[in-house]
Design a protein around this motif. Structure first.
Motif, short mmCIF file in Angstrom:
data_model
loop_
_atom_site.label_atom_id
_atom_site.label_comp_id
_atom_site.label_asym_id
_atom_site.label_seq_id
_atom_site.Cartn_x
_atom_site.Cartn_y
_atom_site.Cartn_z
N VAL A 1 0.87 -1.17 0.00
CA VAL A 1 0.00 0.00 0.00
C VAL A 1 0.91 1.22 0.00
N THR A 2 0.68 2.12 -0.92
CA THR A 2 1.50 3.30 -1.01
C THR A 2 0.64 4.52 -1.31
N GLU A 3 1.24 5.68 -1.19
CA GLU A 3 0.51 6.91 -1.48
C GLU A 3 0.83 7.38 -2.89
N LYS A 4 -0.11 8.05 -3.45
CA LYS A 4 0.07 8.62 -4.79
C LYS A 4 1.35 9.44 -4.84
N GLY A 5 2.13 9.21 -5.90
CA GLY A 5 3.37 9.94 -6.08
C GLY A 5 4.61 9.22 -5.58
N LYS A 6 4.43 8.16 -4.80
CA LYS A 6 5.57 7.43 -4.25
C LYS A 6 6.15 6.46 -5.28
N TYR A 7 7.35 5.97 -4.93
CA TYR A 7 8.07 4.99 -5.77
C TYR A 7 7.93 3.61 -5.14
N VAL A 8 7.70 2.60 -5.98
CA VAL A 8 7.61 1.24 -5.46
C VAL A 8 8.46 0.28 -6.29
N GLU A 9 8.92 -0.77 -5.63
CA GLU A 9 9.64 -1.85 -6.29
C GLU A 9 8.97 -3.16 -5.95
N LEU A 10 8.79 -3.99 -6.96
CA LEU A 10 8.21 -5.30 -6.79
C LEU A 10 9.22 -6.32 -7.30
N ARG A 11 9.42 -7.38 -6.51
CA ARG A 11 10.48 -8.34 -6.82
C ARG A 11 9.92 -9.68 -7.26
N CYS A 12 10.65 -10.32 -8.18
CA CYS A 12 10.25 -11.64 -8.67
C CYS A 12 11.46 -12.55 -8.72
N ASP A 13 11.31 -13.74 -8.15
CA ASP A 13 12.36 -14.76 -8.19
C ASP A 13 11.81 -15.94 -8.99
N PRO A 14 12.29 -16.16 -10.21
CA PRO A 14 11.67 -17.17 -11.08
C PRO A 14 12.08 -18.59 -10.72
N ILE A 15 11.51 -19.53 -11.41
CA ILE A 15 11.89 -20.93 -11.24
C ILE A 15 13.33 -21.10 -11.75
N SER A 16 14.11 -21.81 -10.96
CA SER A 16 15.51 -22.00 -11.30
C SER A 16 15.65 -22.65 -12.69
N GLY A 17 16.49 -22.05 -13.51
CA GLY A 17 16.73 -22.60 -14.84
C GLY A 17 15.86 -22.01 -15.93
N HIS A 18 14.81 -21.28 -15.55
CA HIS A 18 13.96 -20.63 -16.55
C HIS A 18 14.63 -19.33 -17.00
#
Lengths: 113, 112
Positions: free
Chosen positions: B12-29
């Motif tokens: 949950v963030t406020e309008k105007g803020k910066y966000v980062e979303l992380r993804c760790d994929p299946i090994s070898g893909h």
């Protein structure tokens, strides 16, 4: 770009009945057509897929048919069970990048016990 | 890991803020995808990585959205100056040779 239309948006059936969901696509170059099942709050999961070199594929109670000429494909679920209740998405993509899919807007299937 | 892992699950963030979303994929893909899913709609393609490079970023809605995958494994989706319309579930998926997408559970972003 590709456009995928999915019907119906909601479908309610009695347990044991069959369910059919239909999709049309616009890009004749599309050649990979997966179907995903998404339970509430969960990730989409592949349930069956078909490539354009075949017209039908079955996996137990689930089957998919493809009509390349008409550019439509359908999902058929027989002997429905309450655990089949979910949102189902069709998608279409091209073989050069099968993972870059255009999805339909989903069909909410409810199976009444 | 056994599946695609995404963090945070909720942001949950406020309008105007910066966000980062992380993804760790299946090994070898080697293929990794970001999709965005708004309520009542199907996933919408954002960007695709093959290895370290963004092979196709045609789905990014505007220049506030950016994604990286510096070592060809973990990816981060970055959104600058967030807007209320950015609220959605951001899904990451990885893929092997078949083209089947293996999705993570998603990061639900709410911009107030």
């Amino acid at each position: 770009g590709e456009n995928v239309e999915q019907h119906p948006s909601t479908l309610s059936v009695q347990e044991g009945d069959s369910a059919v969901i239909k999709c049309t696509y616009s890009d004749s170059a599309s050649n990979y057509f997966p179907w995903y099942k998404q339970e509430l709050g969960k990730r989409p999961q592949l349930i069956i897929d078909i490539r354009s070199n075949v017209g039908e594929k079955k996996d137990q109670r689930i089957a998919v048919t493809l009509n390349k000429t008409a550019k439509h494909f359908s999902l058929h679920i027989t002997e429905t069970q309450p655990e089949d209740s979910a949102v189902y998405f069709c998608a279409a993509s091209k073989g050069t990048n099968a993972g870059k899919s255009t999805f339909g807007d989903g069909t909410t299937l409810t199976v009444k016990p | 890991g056994a599946g695609v892992s995404q963090t945070p699950s909720n942001k949950v963030t406020e309008k105007g803020k910066y966000v980062e979303l992380r993804c760790d994929p299946i090994s070898g893909h080697t293929a990794l995808y970001w999709y965005r899913q708004s309520l009542g709609q199907g996933p919408e393609f954002l960007i695709y990585f093959q290895g370290t490079g963004a092979a196709d970023d045609s789905g990014l809605p505007n220049d506030r959205f950016f994604a990286v995958r510096p070592e060809g494994s973990v990816s981060t989706l970055k959104i600058q100056r967030t807007e209320r319309g950015d609220s959605a579930v951001y899904l990451c998926a990885s893929s092997g040779n078949t083209g089947e997408l293996f999705f993570g559970e998603g990061s639900r972003l709410t911009v107030l």
